[in-house]
Design a protein around this motif. Sequence first.
Motif, PDB file in Angstrom:
ATOM      1  N   SER A 287     -18.882 -28.012 -23.010  1.00 14.29           N
ATOM      2  CA  SER A 287     -18.942 -28.631 -24.082  1.00 14.29           C
ATOM      3  C   SER A 287     -19.778 -27.790 -25.317  1.00 14.29           C
ATOM      4  CB  SER A 287     -19.295 -29.996 -24.164  1.00 14.29           C
ATOM      5  OG  SER A 287     -18.178 -30.775 -23.617  1.00 14.29           O
TER       6      SER A 287
ATOM      7  N   ASP B  43     -14.922 -32.879 -18.141  1.00 16.34           N
ATOM      8  CA  ASP B  43     -15.108 -34.195 -18.358  1.00 16.34           C
ATOM      9  C   ASP B  43     -14.382 -35.013 -19.627  1.00 16.34           C
ATOM     10  OD1 ASP B  43     -16.627 -36.628 -20.220  1.00 16.34           O
ATOM     11  OD2 ASP B  43     -17.291 -36.572 -17.915  1.00 16.34           O
ATOM     12  N   GLN B  44     -13.470 -35.823 -19.064  1.00 17.56           N
ATOM     13  CA  GLN B  44     -12.276 -36.504 -20.080  1.00 17.56           C
ATOM     14  C   GLN B  44     -12.953 -37.095 -21.375  1.00 17.56           C
ATOM     15  OE1 GLN B  44      -9.652 -39.316 -18.284  1.00 17.56           O
ATOM     16  NE2 GLN B  44      -8.822 -40.189 -20.213  1.00 17.56           N
ATOM     17  N   ASN B  45     -14.154 -37.792 -21.063  1.00 20.21           N
ATOM     18  CA  ASN B  45     -14.795 -38.222 -22.297  1.00 20.21           C
ATOM     19  C   ASN B  45     -15.304 -37.395 -23.040  1.00 20.21           C
ATOM     20  OD1 ASN B  45     -14.392 -40.921 -21.650  1.00 20.21           O
ATOM     21  ND2 ASN B  45     -16.511 -40.957 -20.472  1.00 20.21           N
ATOM     22  N   GLU B  46     -15.751 -36.092 -22.907  1.00 20.82           N
ATOM     23  CA  GLU B  46     -16.266 -34.804 -23.558  1.00 20.82           C
ATOM     24  C   GLU B  46     -14.896 -34.339 -24.440  1.00 20.82           C
ATOM     25  OE1 GLU B  46     -18.661 -32.365 -21.767  1.00 20.82           O
ATOM     26  OE2 GLU B  46     -20.130 -33.646 -20.957  1.00 20.82           O
ATOM     27  N   ARG B  47     -13.655 -34.169 -23.786  1.00 21.02           N
ATOM     28  CA  ARG B  47     -12.592 -33.765 -24.137  1.00 21.02           C
ATOM     29  C   ARG B  47     -12.261 -34.489 -25.226  1.00 21.02           C
ATOM     30  NH1 ARG B  47     -10.576 -33.300 -18.939  1.00 21.02           N
ATOM     31  NH2 ARG B  47      -9.331 -34.828 -19.392  1.00 21.02           N
ATOM     32  N   THR B  48     -12.214 -35.757 -25.080  1.00 21.73           N
ATOM     33  CA  THR B  48     -11.697 -36.710 -26.123  1.00 21.73           C
ATOM     34  C   THR B  48     -12.528 -36.556 -27.393  1.00 21.73           C
ATOM     35  OG1 THR B  48     -10.616 -38.422 -24.254  1.00 21.73           O
ATOM     36  CG2 THR B  48     -11.104 -39.268 -26.646  1.00 21.73           C
ATOM     37  N   GLU B  49     -13.793 -36.542 -27.189  1.00 20.62           N
ATOM     38  CA  GLU B  49     -14.869 -36.528 -28.406  1.00 20.62           C
ATOM     39  C   GLU B  49     -14.393 -35.403 -29.135  1.00 20.62           C
ATOM     40  OE1 GLU B  49     -17.612 -37.216 -31.370  1.00 20.62           O
ATOM     41  OE2 GLU B  49     -16.282 -38.613 -29.936  1.00 20.62           O
TER      42      GLU B  49
ATOM     43  N   LYS C  71     -11.857 -33.329 -28.914  1.00 24.01           N
ATOM     44  CA  LYS C  71     -10.509 -33.327 -29.746  1.00 24.01           C
ATOM     45  C   LYS C  71     -10.616 -34.117 -31.015  1.00 24.01           C
ATOM     46  CE  LYS C  71      -7.295 -32.799 -25.765  1.00 24.01           C
ATOM     47  NZ  LYS C  71      -6.419 -33.412 -24.948  1.00 24.01           N
ATOM     48  N   ARG C  72     -11.284 -35.199 -31.101  1.00 25.34           N
ATOM     49  CA  ARG C  72     -11.638 -36.150 -32.271  1.00 25.34           C
ATOM     50  C   ARG C  72     -12.294 -35.244 -33.429  1.00 25.34           C
ATOM     51  NH1 ARG C  72     -15.105 -38.617 -35.089  1.00 25.34           N
ATOM     52  NH2 ARG C  72     -16.920 -37.952 -33.578  1.00 25.34           N
TER      53      ARG C  72
END
Length: 236
Positions: free
Chosen positions: A157, A190-196, A198-199
Amino acid sequence: MGQIFGIESDDEESDTRNVRFYRGEIKSKPWPGKNIDKMLSWYGNYDKLEDNHQYIQWLFPIPERSRSNSSAQRLYVHEAQAIKVDEELQGKVVQAYRMMLDFYGLRLVNPIDGAVSRNRENWEERFHHLNRSQHNYLRITRIITSLGELGFERYQSPLVMKLMEEGVVHRTLPNTVRSAMRYWIDAIKDQNERTELKRRYETLTRHTVPPGNQSNGISKDSDVKLDECVEATEIS
């Protein structure tokens, strides 16, 4: 077929070419190949790092087979685990990462959390090169993916965030914004880091010119950070 950390788990236990390469026991392929210490000696040799297309797959192995170097060894789960638990091999991963960051005009500020910044000595020249060198975008995707498999998930990240900051906020790498950024984000494990991320990316790219930047030319002031810019756009 089960998977562990994205790597197929029903692999050939006898195949340890990536580990043996990292230990300096074998050379890369195709022939004549190079050993890892030779490759790592290319630090700062930008012509060598640019023109040679058969080293990156060995320094940064991933589970998928390489399309550009069919002789490279895909990464198996037992190899990834062996590299993760070997302090000397972990050090070589970091050494390879530092070399490629320098090639791209960046530097590793903190080896603990993976913080990355511009390399003050070469960033302008190297950013100019990276901005027009799209095959290096594929290399960066491989590096991000490999870091996540070899025990450096925490490095993923920070690198993508810095590239996003330079591409979207400072406009120093504008060609990466549409062509590569989503691939780099998707390479984060990490899915949460990807989502953040992307946001943040979607928030920033909704604005043609992010706050704190001029619409013409490169911003040499790196004081405006990604988080600050995201916050400003969300408030506006």
